[in-house]
Design a protein around this motif. Sequence first.
Motif, PDB file in Angstrom:
ATOM      1  N   TYR A 148      40.248  60.196  -4.422  1.00 50.55           N
ATOM      2  CA  TYR A 148      41.480  60.972  -4.319  1.00 50.55           C
ATOM      3  C   TYR A 148      42.361  60.735  -5.551  1.00 50.55           C
ATOM      4  CZ  TYR A 148      40.698  62.006   0.652  1.00 50.55           C
ATOM      5  OH  TYR A 148      40.196  62.465   1.848  1.00 50.55           O
ATOM      6  N   PHE A 149      42.804  61.832  -6.152  1.00 48.52           N
ATOM      7  CA  PHE A 149      43.811  61.801  -7.195  1.00 48.52           C
ATOM      8  C   PHE A 149      44.979  62.647  -6.702  1.00 48.52           C
ATOM      9  CE2 PHE A 149      40.001  60.684  -9.323  1.00 48.52           C
ATOM     10  CZ  PHE A 149      40.322  60.014 -10.501  1.00 48.52           C
ATOM     11  N   ASP A 150      46.072  62.617  -7.422  1.00 52.31           N
ATOM     12  CA  ASP A 150      47.174  63.515  -7.123  1.00 52.31           C
ATOM     13  C   ASP A 150      46.662  64.954  -7.196  1.00 52.31           C
ATOM     14  OD1 ASP A 150      49.432  65.125  -7.128  1.00 52.31           O
ATOM     15  OD2 ASP A 150      50.484  64.027  -8.694  1.00 52.31           O
ATOM     16  N   SER A 151      46.588  65.607  -6.037  1.00 57.49           N
ATOM     17  CA  SER A 151      46.205  67.024  -5.920  1.00 57.49           C
ATOM     18  C   SER A 151      44.734  67.299  -6.226  1.00 57.49           C
ATOM     19  CB  SER A 151      47.086  67.911  -6.811  1.00 57.49           C
ATOM     20  OG  SER A 151      48.446  67.760  -6.478  1.00 57.49           O
ATOM     21  N   MET A 152      43.880  66.285  -6.184  1.00 57.21           N
ATOM     22  CA  MET A 152      42.451  66.452  -6.438  1.00 57.21           C
ATOM     23  C   MET A 152      41.645  65.551  -5.513  1.00 57.21           C
ATOM     24  SD  MET A 152      42.544  66.068 -10.609  1.00 57.21           S
ATOM     25  CE  MET A 152      41.249  67.169 -11.140  1.00 57.21           C
TER      26      MET A 152
END
Length: 347
Positions: free
Chosen positions: A323-327
Motif C-alpha cells: 500500500y502506498f498513498d492512493s496506490m
Amino acid sequence: MDIIYGLGNIGQEFVKKITGMGTFDIALTDANEKLWNQELFGLPIQSPEEAFHNDYEKVIVSVGNISLFLEIKSILIEQFHIKEEKIVWYEFVIILCKDQPCNLGDIVLKEHSDKNRLITIEDIDSEKMNDLERFFFYEKHKKIHKILHYFEAYDRYFSRYRGKDIVILEIGVSGGGSLQMWKNYFKTAGNTVQIYGIDINPACKALEEENIKIYIGSQEDRDFLRMIKNEIGKVDILIDDGGHTMSQQIITFEELFDIVSDDGVYLCEDTCTSYMSSFGGGYRCNSFVEYAKSKIDDIHAFYSETNELKPNHYSRHIKSISYFDSMVFFEKKQESGELCFFWTENK
C-alpha cells in the motif's frame, strides 16, 4: 512574490485553493478591468501594469487549456516585456505548504524553505530525477495526469522489467501520454514492448501508435473485460487508472487479475477514492481498499484455524500486497500451496 494572472472560474478556484492552505506571497491580476480594485479571498486585484511594476519571481497563468496559455504568454512577453522563463501554466505548479507537507516521492527540491511557496519545474533538482520523472517533465509527449509521488513507486516496482520483452495493459487512456511514457521507459534496441489501453471514450482510439493498441469499452462490463482477456492473453503489468469507482475497481480486479503473468504486477491507482462518497467509497465501507485488505487474509489463509478463512485462488497466486498513498500493488507468483518449512543446525 508570484503573480497569478487570470481570474475567471479556473483562476478563482486556483486562488481559493492556495489561500485555503495558508498565507502565500502572491498578487492577483487580470486583463478584465472590471475586476481591478476589487478583492478575491481577501487579496486585492491589480491591473497588469500595477502588478508587473513590482518585483516578482513567476507569473502563473490560470486558464483552462494549453492553447489559451500559449496565447496569453505571447501577449505577456510582447506587451509587458515579461521574460519567457518567468511565465508558467498553473497546471505546472505545486502548492507547497510548510504546515501541510506535500508527498513528492523521491523528487528533490533545489532549495528548502520554511515558507509557503508555489514551485515549478525550475525548483526541482533534475539530476536526482528517475527516468519516468525526466520524461514527464522534459520530454515531448501527449497529456499525462499523475500524482507526483507515483513516479517513485512506478520505478520501484517496474524497473526490473526494463530491457525485457514486456506486455502492459493500462485502463484509463485519457490524453494518451502515459502510454507513451511506458513505451519510452521500457523500450530498448533489443526488446519488444506491447502496450494496450482501455478507455470508455471512443475518441481515445485515435491515440493509437506503433506498439500501442487501444480498446474502447467499459471496465464495469464483465463481458467486455472477458473479451479483452481472451484477445490479448497474458500481461506483465496491469495498471487500473480508469474511472476509480468502487464497482469499476473491484470488477476489473475480479476479471483481469488472472491475465497478469506469474511474477507480474497488478496496480490499482487513485485508491484515495475509496474514501470519497462520490465514487462509492467511505471509511470502512465496501471500498476497493477494504476489498484489497481482505486479500491480506487470503495470503495467510494456509495458517487459518477456522473454517471462515480457507485458502483460495488468491492465496495461491498473490506474492505480496503493498500500500502506498492512493496506490495498491499486487505482485503475483506461480501457483503454490502450503509453505514448506526447513530447519537447519550448524555445529
